[in-house]
Design a protein around this motif. Structure first.
Motif, PDB file in Angstrom:
ATOM      1  N   ALA A   1       0.836  -1.016  -0.009  1.00  0.00           N
ATOM      2  CA  ALA A   1       0.103   0.082   0.108  1.00  0.00           C
ATOM      3  C   ALA A   1       0.840   1.444   0.093  1.00  0.00           C
ATOM      4  O   ALA A   1       0.293   2.270  -0.262  1.00  0.00           O
ATOM      5  CB  ALA A   1      -0.957  -0.182   1.274  1.00  0.00           C
ATOM      6  N   GLY A   2       1.922   1.171   0.306  1.00  0.00           N
ATOM      7  CA  GLY A   2       3.031   2.307   0.474  1.00  0.00           C
ATOM      8  C   GLY A   2       3.143   3.129  -0.909  1.00  0.00           C
ATOM      9  O   GLY A   2       2.997   4.334  -0.907  1.00  0.00           O
ATOM     10  N   PRO A   3       3.726   2.279  -1.705  1.00  0.00           N
ATOM     11  CA  PRO A   3       3.822   2.775  -3.264  1.00  0.00           C
ATOM     12  C   PRO A   3       2.408   3.558  -3.623  1.00  0.00           C
ATOM     13  O   PRO A   3       2.270   4.275  -4.555  1.00  0.00           O
ATOM     14  CB  PRO A   3       4.464   1.762  -4.033  1.00  0.00           C
ATOM     15  N   ALA A   4       1.445   2.748  -3.420  1.00  0.00           N
ATOM     16  CA  ALA A   4       0.308   2.916  -4.035  1.00  0.00           C
ATOM     17  C   ALA A   4      -0.384   4.366  -3.417  1.00  0.00           C
ATOM     18  O   ALA A   4      -1.018   5.279  -4.118  1.00  0.00           O
ATOM     19  CB  ALA A   4      -1.045   1.895  -3.817  1.00  0.00           C
TER      20      ALA A   4
ATOM     21  N   MET B   1      -1.460   8.701  -5.179  1.00  0.00           N
ATOM     22  CA  MET B   1      -2.712   9.261  -4.996  1.00  0.00           C
ATOM     23  C   MET B   1      -2.516  10.738  -5.544  1.00  0.00           C
ATOM     24  O   MET B   1      -1.466  11.389  -5.248  1.00  0.00           O
ATOM     25  CB  MET B   1      -3.205   9.167  -3.837  1.00  0.00           C
ATOM     26  N   PRO B   2      -3.412  11.526  -6.196  1.00  0.00           N
ATOM     27  CA  PRO B   2      -3.301  12.855  -6.835  1.00  0.00           C
ATOM     28  C   PRO B   2      -3.373  13.726  -5.460  1.00  0.00           C
ATOM     29  O   PRO B   2      -4.035  13.651  -4.381  1.00  0.00           O
ATOM     30  CB  PRO B   2      -4.439  12.979  -7.243  1.00  0.00           C
ATOM     31  N   GLN B   3      -2.539  14.906  -5.468  1.00  0.00           N
ATOM     32  CA  GLN B   3      -2.644  15.779  -4.359  1.00  0.00           C
ATOM     33  C   GLN B   3      -3.708  16.856  -4.605  1.00  0.00           C
ATOM     34  O   GLN B   3      -3.687  17.520  -5.596  1.00  0.00           O
ATOM     35  CB  GLN B   3      -1.200  16.455  -4.341  1.00  0.00           C
ATOM     36  N   LEU B   4      -4.432  16.778  -3.696  1.00  0.00           N
ATOM     37  CA  LEU B   4      -5.807  17.810  -3.696  1.00  0.00           C
ATOM     38  C   LEU B   4      -5.483  19.173  -2.930  1.00  0.00           C
ATOM     39  O   LEU B   4      -4.926  18.753  -1.837  1.00  0.00           O
ATOM     40  CB  LEU B   4      -7.040  17.131  -3.338  1.00  0.00           C
ATOM     41  N   ASN B   5      -5.668  20.151  -3.510  1.00  0.00           N
ATOM     42  CA  ASN B   5      -5.447  21.411  -2.798  1.00  0.00           C
ATOM     43  C   ASN B   5      -6.813  22.097  -2.439  1.00  0.00           C
ATOM     44  O   ASN B   5      -7.599  22.396  -3.363  1.00  0.00           O
ATOM     45  CB  ASN B   5      -4.729  22.524  -3.757  1.00  0.00           C
ATOM     46  N   LEU B   6      -7.297  21.863  -1.129  1.00  0.00           N
ATOM     47  CA  LEU B   6      -8.438  22.090  -0.352  1.00  0.00           C
ATOM     48  C   LEU B   6      -8.498  23.515  -0.034  1.00  0.00           C
ATOM     49  O   LEU B   6      -9.518  24.139   0.091  1.00  0.00           O
ATOM     50  CB  LEU B   6      -8.616  21.206   0.766  1.00  0.00           C
TER      51      LEU B   6
END
Length: 96
Positions: A14-17, A21-26
């Motif tokens: 799970a670490g590499p997955a 993940m996309p970085q979302l700017n909230l």
């Protein structure tokens, strides 16, 4: 023990997955600049560019150790034509 191994395998997989993940700017983007701020920035840029034009071009070498060398840098010799130069003679033995 099996549970511990299963948790370790899942963590490794799970670490590499998780890293993909996309970085979302909230947070919202910064507010836009007012016309006064834009004019002030344009004036600063213009003053900066004018200041850069006042800097003189350096033509001389900036070698701080230039005067400390025993022999000054040699200028390239003018090229002589191949027809006027004499052929070089070999000197020494073949063991050189």
């Amino acid at each position: 023990m099996k549970l511990f191994r299963l948790a370790a395998v899942l963590a490794v997989v799970a670490g590499p997955a998780y890293g993909q993940m996309p970085q979302l700017n909230l947070l919202q983007d910064a507010p836009s600049k007012t016309p006064e701020e834009k004019a002030a920035e344009a004036e600063r840029d213009k003053a900066y560019k004018e200041t850069l034009k006042k800097i003189p071009d350096t033509k001389a070498s900036n070698d701080p150790w230039g005067g400390m060398r025993a022999d000054p840098p040699k200028q390239p010799a003018p090229k002589a034509s191949a027809a006027t130069s004499a052929p070089k003679k070999k000197s020494g033995t073949a063991a050189n």
